[in-house]
Structure formats: structure tokens, C-alpha cells
Design a protein around this motif. Structure first.
Motif, PDB file in Angstrom:
ATOM      1  N   VAL A 148      -2.683  27.121  75.875  1.00 38.36           N
ATOM      2  CA  VAL A 148      -1.510  27.994  75.891  1.00 38.36           C
ATOM      3  C   VAL A 148      -0.489  27.476  74.884  1.00 38.36           C
ATOM      4  O   VAL A 148      -0.287  26.271  74.751  1.00 38.36           O
ATOM      5  N   GLY A 149       0.157  28.379  74.176  1.00 38.95           N
ATOM      6  CA  GLY A 149       1.211  27.985  73.246  1.00 38.95           C
ATOM      7  C   GLY A 149       0.691  27.318  71.997  1.00 38.95           C
ATOM      8  O   GLY A 149       1.281  26.358  71.490  1.00 38.95           O
ATOM      9  N   ASP A 150      -0.396  27.843  71.447  1.00 34.81           N
ATOM     10  CA  ASP A 150      -1.044  27.210  70.304  1.00 34.81           C
ATOM     11  C   ASP A 150      -0.678  27.913  69.002  1.00 34.81           C
ATOM     12  O   ASP A 150      -0.231  29.062  68.993  1.00 34.81           O
ATOM     13  N   CYS A 151      -0.844  27.192  67.901  1.00 37.21           N
ATOM     14  CA  CYS A 151      -0.743  27.749  66.547  1.00 37.21           C
ATOM     15  C   CYS A 151       0.590  28.451  66.297  1.00 37.21           C
ATOM     16  O   CYS A 151       0.655  29.569  65.786  1.00 37.21           O
ATOM     17  N   GLY A 152       1.666  27.784  66.676  1.00 40.53           N
ATOM     18  CA  GLY A 152       3.005  28.245  66.333  1.00 40.53           C
ATOM     19  C   GLY A 152       3.585  29.307  67.231  1.00 40.53           C
ATOM     20  O   GLY A 152       4.660  29.832  66.949  1.00 40.53           O
ATOM     21  N   MET A 153       2.879  29.664  68.313  1.00 41.05           N
ATOM     22  CA  MET A 153       3.376  30.712  69.201  1.00 41.05           C
ATOM     23  C   MET A 153       3.375  30.219  70.642  1.00 41.05           C
ATOM     24  O   MET A 153       2.311  29.939  71.215  1.00 41.05           O
ATOM     25  N   GLN A 154       4.540  30.152  71.237  1.00 39.64           N
ATOM     26  CA  GLN A 154       4.715  29.605  72.574  1.00 39.64           C
ATOM     27  C   GLN A 154       3.935  30.371  73.629  1.00 39.64           C
ATOM     28  O   GLN A 154       3.463  29.800  74.616  1.00 39.64           O
TER      29      GLN A 154
END
Length: 399
Positions: free
Chosen positions: A63-69
Motif C-alpha cells: 500500500v502507498g507505493d511508487c509515489g502515491m499514498q
């Protein structure tokens, strides 16, 4: 290559498995629908998606990976060889107030699921549950991407720029959207350009405020804004080759606080859709030229903020050919169609299609109201069918 009978049998087995969890998918969809969240605020939604994924045997969840929460990524069959196949669903709702009257209508003021994202999330979760029973048959790992900010806020762009393709070794990307404007249960796609480029336009108009009874002592920004809208539409009608598809719509105007006062400022927002980047370049240039010049001629000022949101989704030809081969046993001869023309919708799946071979397809729901209408709904009877199809794609695509 798989025998057509074998593929047909697999499709039937997957549909049987999906039907067994139809009530679960219905519950997920209604839960998402009742608690919609707009772009970058999908916290409750992400938590619910992650909860379902974490309950699936063999699923790895981030959860919250690659720059997006609020992004959620699930991986099934992590040890399978070769690059992964990605299945994507978008999570965000749109601003607006629902008018469906459903018992599970939105309870979040100013937000509603009127683009089918609630159903798309539920069906992709269903596909993940079904696929977990076939984990030993996966020829490549499957990455389930639940993407935030799909409605004009470029969530896919953020994920791509922050390395989601490289991190999860994604070699193919697939998205299945739902459309009420197409026949129920039928699948549509095409080779090459599938959707239009989509841009956002904001024009800030400034005048001089005053009382409505003395307009000669003011500079009316509302009148200027109206003239700008009409003139720009005239430009499209008379300066763009009519054989080139282009749509410019202004959907929001904000001006004034009282009926009898001419305001100082007016703001208009709109969107451009086209297939040819050269057409976009021309229209953008004309808007940026015409709006300030017209405002000046009417004694005001205007500034243009032109944002290039999405490029066209480009379907990979080889993937479309493969889709037709494996799709016919699933849908039958009349259930899968190649579209003659691209769709004028904008779709940020384009950011995936620019970096990996991709295919975007649309499944018809055959209902009355179009997407973004306050009475838009989706047929829940489609959930098992869509889930089985996505699971089928993961098992059969490019094996």
C-alpha cells in the motif's frame, strides 16, 4: 497453443468460480459505491481493497507505493518466471451528488461513483480471488494495480514516473473498463489508437466591478467569458479541418456573488479531446491567442492555463491479435468486436501504454445513463463475468 475447446472449458470453469463469489463482489462494489472518495483521498477505499487482497492465499500486498499514498498493488505468483502481466482498476470517484436513489447511494457529500470504478475494483478483486485457485498454472506473475487519481489527475503518470514498471517487472499492461453506451456483456477494443488525448483548459477573465444598473461604468467579465466561449467554438467550426475529430467543451463557469453586481472576475474551465497531436497544437495556439485578444478588445484581460493531461491510449497490435484469438472462445463470435474508430474519452492508462505493450478494452453494460451522469449505475450481474474474463486473460494471454 491452447486448443479452442480447452480455452472454452477454462473460461467456463473460471466463470463458475466467479459466480460462487458473486455475493462477495456485490458487497465490495456496494461498499465502494456508498463511500466514494475523489482523487488522492482514496484512503478508506485503499484500506478496503488491501484488506481483501491480504485475505487471498499467495498474494503479496503493498500500500502507498511508487509515489502515491493510496495506491494498492497485489502480486500473485511472484516466483513465476518472466516479466509480469498487469491488470489495472482505478479507485477514485468524481465530484458530484448522486441521484440514483439506490439504498447504497453515496453518503459522502459531493462525491459519487459515476464512472464504474466501484464495479471495476470489485471485479478485479474477484479475478484475484479466482486466480488464487489457479496459482500453480500461472506462467507469469500477475500484478494487480488499484490506481488512485484516474479522473483527470494523472495517477498513472505518477506511478510510472516513480518506477512501478521496473519495480514489478511489468511486461504487459491490461485494463478493462465498463461503458453504459455499449451493448450488455460485449467486449470492444481496437488496434492502435483506442482513446483520444485529453487536455484541461482554464481561462481567467478580469474586468472592472460595479453595479448592474450602470454597466457602462464597468468591464463585464461574464460577457467577455461568454464571447470567448462562442468565438473559440467558431474557431473549431471554421479553422479546423472537419475531417479531423476534435471536441472542446466548457463544463464549468464561476463568476459573481450577487445578481445585481457585475463581478471583477470570471473563470471558465473546459476540456479538449482529439486524436491528432497536430490538431491539439493548433487549437491550443488559437485559444491562447484568441482569448487574451478578445478580452482586450472588450476592455478586459484574459489569461489561459492549458494543461496537457493525457495522450492517446495506444493498443499494441500483437496484443489485440492475441486477444481476438483467446477471446473468441470466451465471448463467442458475436461478443467481441473491433471498433472502427477510437473513443473520444480520455484515459490515463495512456501513461502505461507509452512504456510497455498494452491493451485497453471496454465492456458494455447497456444501461440508460452515460458515465458521469448523477443517475449512472452498473449492472451487478456483470461482476462475475468481468472477473472471470480478467482471470482468463491472466491465465491465457501470451502463454
Amino acid at each position: 497453443m491452447e486448443d479452442m475447446t480447452e480455452l472454452s472449458s477454462l473460461g467456463a470453469s473460471l466463470l463458475f468460480d466467479a459466480e460462487r463469489i458473486a455475493e462477495d463482489m456485490q458487497d465490495w462494489r456496494r461498499d465502494f459505491h456508498q463511500f466514494p472518495e475523489i482523487a488522492f483521498e482514496e484512503n478508506i477505499t485503499a484500506s478496503k481493497v488491501a484488506g481483501v487482497l491480504c485475505s487471498i492465499p499467495g498474494m503479496s500486498v503493498t500500500v502507498g507505493d511508487c509515489g502515491m499514498q493510496t495506491s494498492v498493488v497485489g502480486v500473485l505468483g511472484a516466483d513465476a518466471p518472466g516479466s509480469a502481466i498487469m491488470l489495472r482498476a482505478t479507485m477514485d470517484a468524481i465530484p458530484g451528488d448522486e441521484q440514483t436513489g439506490l439504498p447504497f447511494s453515496s453518503c459522502m457529500p459531493g462525491a459519487m461513483h459515476a464512472s464504474g470504478h466501484d464495479a471495476e475494483m470489485a471485479s478485479l478483486l474477484g479475478a484475484a480471488v479466482v486466480l488464487s485457485k489457479y496459482i500453480g498454472e500461472l506462467k507469469r506473475k500477475v500484478v494487480f494495480v488499484f490506481q488512485p487519481a484516474g479522473e483527470g489527475r494523472s495517477g498513472a503518470k505518477t506511478l510510472v514516473e516513480n518506477g512501478i514498471i521496473e519495480k514489478y517487472d511489468i511486461g504487459r499492461a491490461i485494463a478493462v473498463n465498463w461503458s453504459s453506451q455499449l451493448p450488455y456483456g460485449e467486449l470492444f477494443t481496437r488496434r492502435g489508437v483506442m482513446t483520444a488525448l485529453s487536455d484541461r483548459i482554464h481561462i481567467d477573465v478580469r474586468g472592472t466591478t460595479g453595479h448592474a444598473s450602470e454597466p457602462h461604468k464597468t468591464v463585464d467579465p461574464i460577457t467577455i467569458a461568454a464571447n470567448i466561449i462562442i468565438t473559440i467554438q467558431s474557431v473549431l467550426a471554421r479553422e479546423v479541418d472537419p475531417r479531423e475529430p476534435v471536441v472542446l467543451s466548457f463544463g464549468q463557469i464561476d463568476a459573481g456573488t450577487s445578481y445585481n453586481i457585475i463581478p471583477e472576475q470570471a473563470n471558465i474551465w473546459g476540456t479538449l479531446r482529439a486524436f491528432d497531436p497536430k490538431t491539439r497544437d493548433f487549437v491550443q495556439n488559437r485559444i491562447e491567442t484568441v482569448a487574451p485578444a478578445l478580452a482586450k478588445a472588450l476592455r478586459g484581460l484574459a489569461s489561459v492555463e492549458y494543461t496537457r493531461n493525457y495522450s492517446q491510449v495506444e493498443n499494441n497490435t500483437e496484443m489485440v491479435n492475441e486477444l481476438i484469438r483467446i477471446g473468441m472462445p470466451f465471448f463467442g463470435e458475436d461478443g467481441l468486436s473491433i471498433m472502427e474508430r477510437p473513443m473520444l474519452m480520455g484515459e490515463d492508462f495512456s501513461f502505461f501504454s507509452r512504456v510497455v505493450p498494452s491493451i485497453f478494452m471496454v465492456m458494455g453494460t447497456g444501461l440508460e445513463y452515460p458515465v458521469n451522469h448523477p443517475r449512472y449505475d452498473t449492472p451487478e450481474s456483470m461482476l462475475p463475468f468481468s472477473a472471470a474474463w480478467e482471470a482468463y486473460l491472466a491465465l491465457t494471454f501470451d502463454r
